[in-house]
Design a protein around this motif. Structure first.
Motif, short mmCIF file in Angstrom:
data_model
loop_
_atom_site.label_atom_id
_atom_site.label_comp_id
_atom_site.label_asym_id
_atom_site.label_seq_id
_atom_site.Cartn_x
_atom_site.Cartn_y
_atom_site.Cartn_z
N PHE A 63 -12.79 -7.85 0.54
CA PHE A 63 -13.25 -8.42 -0.72
C PHE A 63 -13.15 -9.94 -0.64
O PHE A 63 -12.48 -10.48 0.25
CB PHE A 63 -12.45 -7.90 -1.90
CG PHE A 63 -10.97 -8.20 -1.83
CD1 PHE A 63 -10.45 -9.43 -2.24
CD2 PHE A 63 -10.07 -7.26 -1.34
CE1 PHE A 63 -9.10 -9.72 -2.16
CE2 PHE A 63 -8.71 -7.52 -1.26
CZ PHE A 63 -8.23 -8.76 -1.67
N LYS A 64 -13.81 -10.61 -1.58
CA LYS A 64 -13.71 -12.05 -1.69
C LYS A 64 -12.75 -12.38 -2.83
O LYS A 64 -12.97 -11.95 -3.97
CB LYS A 64 -15.08 -12.66 -1.99
CG LYS A 64 -15.06 -14.18 -2.17
CD LYS A 64 -16.44 -14.71 -2.54
CE LYS A 64 -16.39 -16.22 -2.79
NZ LYS A 64 -17.71 -16.75 -3.20
N GLU A 73 -13.12 -12.17 -7.03
CA GLU A 73 -13.93 -11.09 -7.56
C GLU A 73 -13.09 -10.24 -8.52
O GLU A 73 -11.87 -10.24 -8.47
CB GLU A 73 -14.45 -10.20 -6.42
CG GLU A 73 -15.41 -10.88 -5.49
CD GLU A 73 -15.82 -9.99 -4.32
OE1 GLU A 73 -15.13 -8.98 -4.06
OE2 GLU A 73 -16.83 -10.30 -3.66
N LEU A 74 -13.77 -9.50 -9.39
CA LEU A 74 -13.11 -8.57 -10.29
C LEU A 74 -12.75 -7.31 -9.51
O LEU A 74 -13.58 -6.47 -9.22
CB LEU A 74 -14.03 -8.22 -11.46
CG LEU A 74 -13.50 -7.21 -12.49
CD1 LEU A 74 -12.19 -7.70 -13.11
CD2 LEU A 74 -14.54 -6.96 -13.58
N LEU A 75 -11.47 -7.20 -9.16
CA LEU A 75 -10.99 -6.11 -8.31
C LEU A 75 -10.19 -5.07 -9.09
O LEU A 75 -10.03 -3.94 -8.62
CB LEU A 75 -10.09 -6.68 -7.20
CG LEU A 75 -10.76 -7.71 -6.28
CD1 LEU A 75 -9.72 -8.44 -5.46
CD2 LEU A 75 -11.79 -7.04 -5.38
N GLY A 76 -9.69 -5.43 -10.27
CA GLY A 76 -8.80 -4.56 -11.01
C GLY A 76 -9.48 -3.52 -11.87
O GLY A 76 -8.81 -2.69 -12.47
N GLY A 108 -14.31 -2.39 -8.96
CA GLY A 108 -13.69 -3.25 -7.97
C GLY A 108 -12.87 -2.49 -6.96
O GLY A 108 -12.75 -2.91 -5.79
N GLU A 109 -12.26 -1.36 -7.38
CA GLU A 109 -11.55 -0.44 -6.49
C GLU A 109 -10.46 -1.11 -5.65
O GLU A 109 -10.04 -0.59 -4.62
CB GLU A 109 -12.52 0.28 -5.56
CG GLU A 109 -13.58 1.10 -6.29
CD GLU A 109 -14.49 1.87 -5.35
OE1 GLU A 109 -14.87 3.00 -5.68
OE2 GLU A 109 -14.82 1.32 -4.27
N LEU A 110 -9.99 -2.29 -6.11
CA LEU A 110 -9.00 -3.06 -5.36
C LEU A 110 -9.44 -3.34 -3.92
O LEU A 110 -8.62 -3.66 -3.05
CB LEU A 110 -7.64 -2.35 -5.34
CG LEU A 110 -6.96 -2.16 -6.70
CD1 LEU A 110 -5.65 -1.39 -6.54
CD2 LEU A 110 -6.70 -3.50 -7.39
N GLY A 111 -10.74 -3.23 -3.69
CA GLY A 111 -11.27 -3.50 -2.34
C GLY A 111 -10.80 -2.52 -1.29
O GLY A 111 -10.75 -2.85 -0.10
N LEU A 112 -10.48 -1.28 -1.68
CA LEU A 112 -9.82 -0.35 -0.77
C LEU A 112 -10.72 0.71 -0.14
O LEU A 112 -10.34 1.33 0.86
CB LEU A 112 -8.70 0.39 -1.52
CG LEU A 112 -7.50 -0.44 -1.95
CD1 LEU A 112 -6.56 0.41 -2.79
CD2 LEU A 112 -6.77 -1.01 -0.74
N GLN A 155 -5.59 -11.13 -9.21
CA GLN A 155 -6.14 -9.89 -8.67
C GLN A 155 -6.30 -9.95 -7.15
O GLN A 155 -6.07 -8.95 -6.45
CB GLN A 155 -7.48 -9.57 -9.33
CG GLN A 155 -7.33 -9.10 -10.76
CD GLN A 155 -8.64 -8.72 -11.40
OE1 GLN A 155 -9.51 -8.13 -10.76
NE2 GLN A 155 -8.79 -9.05 -12.67
N GLY A 156 -6.71 -11.10 -6.65
CA GLY A 156 -6.83 -11.23 -5.20
C GLY A 156 -5.51 -11.01 -4.50
O GLY A 156 -5.44 -10.42 -3.41
N ARG A 157 -4.41 -11.46 -5.14
CA ARG A 157 -3.08 -11.29 -4.53
C ARG A 157 -2.58 -9.86 -4.66
O ARG A 157 -2.05 -9.29 -3.70
CB ARG A 157 -2.09 -12.28 -5.15
CG ARG A 157 -2.41 -13.74 -4.82
CD ARG A 157 -1.31 -14.67 -5.28
NE ARG A 157 -1.21 -14.77 -6.73
CZ ARG A 157 -1.89 -15.64 -7.47
NH1 ARG A 157 -2.76 -16.46 -6.91
NH2 ARG A 157 -1.73 -15.68 -8.79
N TYR A 158 -2.75 -9.26 -5.85
CA TYR A 158 -2.20 -7.90 -5.94
C TYR A 158 -3.05 -6.88 -5.21
O TYR A 158 -2.53 -5.89 -4.69
CB TYR A 158 -1.84 -7.49 -7.38
CG TYR A 158 -2.90 -7.27 -8.42
CD1 TYR A 158 -3.83 -6.25 -8.34
CD2 TYR A 158 -2.90 -8.03 -9.60
CE1 TYR A 158 -4.75 -6.00 -9.35
CE2 TYR A 158 -3.80 -7.80 -10.62
CZ TYR A 158 -4.73 -6.78 -10.49
OH TYR A 158 -5.63 -6.54 -11.50
#
Length: 383
Positions: A44-45, A48-51, A55-59, A341-344
């Motif tokens: 992911f970048k 981005e909205l990951l939460g 966004g799926e936490l980029g997983l 969000q990028g960190r978590y």
């Protein structure tokens, strides 16, 4: 392996295709030198909205390329929820403090395969930690990932209450210019006594940010800060919360929720505060007695209450904190900025990499491990 991930719903207008900013600052270490998450890779970048669900936490790519199943849902409550249906054969559960999937003793009993529960954020009290210990489940969270995010939000809320910002803003959007109405509840923060309950990573960060406002700083914590830190911040220690609230105009709550802090701010304690004090709570809602807060605002014992946390989450429409006077409530958003969000998300990826490869998870991330409190959990929680 099946990973069950509970995230909050997408924006009502759909998942973003563009963002307000092109990038976010890159942070490699937290204020105490602790490194930010270090997964081998991310899909992911940052920014981005990951939460949210999409966004799926980029997983997804990471897990499915390795032959694992990822189930992502926002449907978390009740016996017919997706979370309830998918839980019995889940190996890993991922949830957030902002949209918590409450992993109760009863749910843990049904989850016979569950071995790892990850909090995408900080604060794992939505998991029954005692039941997790008894079941041999490892619980981990992303220590430090959004501590500064929450501290910034708390300072914003303090200023919002003391300066009467929200009512003043409403006069503007409603077409008014009612200066007297705006300023009749507006004060300077300068010179006030401000105290924090809990001087961990977030509480200390709040004290650090408030020092330039020329306020008198106070704190209470079960772990006293080193003398040199107290002197650097110019902060006075109080042995208990009662002695703290008696002298403070503003209280900001940053302690974890456990049996010793639940309903700590009840009618009796609030009655010992100065009339016209303010409470800001970005920790956990149940640290404050719900109805005692409402009553204190209605009588004027409290001049304002700002909170970023509710119980349950999300709260029902008839929750009294939605409608009480002189409040500055927000949904649980303080720790879910796009920056955080990028960190978590990266921290969740790091924990999963360690788990799948049989490597130790960072001790600082651990809450429960090998049947007992560990890491940050041993410091923060009581069972």
């Amino acid at each position: 392996m099946k990973v069950l991930c509970v995230l909050y719903p997408d924006p009502v207008e759909g998942y973003p295709i563009t963002y307000a900013r092109d990038s976010i600052p890159k942070i490699e270490r937290y204020p105490d030198g602790f490194p930010t998450p270090t997964p081998k890779a991310i899909d992911f970048k940052p920014g981005e909205l990951l939460g949210s669900v999409s966004g799926e936490l980029g997983l997804r790519r990471f897990l499915e390329e390795r032959g694992h199943t990822l189930v992502v849902t926002s449907d978390k409550d009740g016996p017919d929820s997706v979370f309830e249906r998918e839980l019995p054969d889940a190996d890993v559960v991922i949830s957030q403090p902002f949209w918590p999937a409450y992993l109760t003793k009863e749910r843990i009993a049904k989850a016979k395969k569950l071995k790892l529960a990850i909090t995408a954020g900080i604060g794992s009290d939505h998991y029954d930690l005692k039941a997790a210990m008894e079941a041999g489940i490892t619980v981990a969270e992303i220590t430090w990932c959004n501590s500064i995010s929450v501290a910034e939000h708390a300072v914003m809320m303090i200023l919002t209450l003391v300066r009467n910002y929200i009512p003043s803003y409403k006069w503007v959007v409603n077409g008014g210019w009612n200066i007297a109405d705006c300023v009749s509840r507006s004060y300077d923060l300068e010179g006030m006594d401000v105290g924090v309950v809990g001087a961990g990573r977030i509480g200390r960060s709040v004290l650090k940010r408030l020092k330039p406002f020329d306020v008198k700083l106070h704190y209470t914590d079960q772990h006293r800060l080193p003398k040199e830190v107290e002197e650097e911040l110019g902060v006075q220690f109080h042995p208990d919360v009662e002695s703290l609230v008696r002298v403070c105009d503003v209280i900001s709550i940053h302690c974890p929720l456990h049996a010793g802090t639940e309903n700590l701010f009840n009618e009796k304690l609030i009655s010992k505060m100065k009339r016209g004090s303010y409470i800001v709570n970005t920790a956990r809602a149940r640290i404050c007695d719900r109805d005692a807060i409402v009553k204190a605002l209605e009588t004027g014992q409290l001049a304002g209450y700002a909170g970023d946390v509710w119980f349950p989450q999300p709260p029902p429409m008839n929750h009294p904190w939605r409608w009480m006077p002189n409040h500055a409530m927000t949904p649980h958003i303080s720790g879910s900025t796009l920056s955080a969000q990028g960190r978590y998300a990266a921290g969740v990826r790091e924990i999963l990499e360690c788990w799948l490869e049989g490597r130790p998870i960072r001790n600082e991330y651990l809450v429960v491990h090998e049947g007992k409190l560990a890491g940050v959990g041993a410091h923060s929680y009581k069972v």
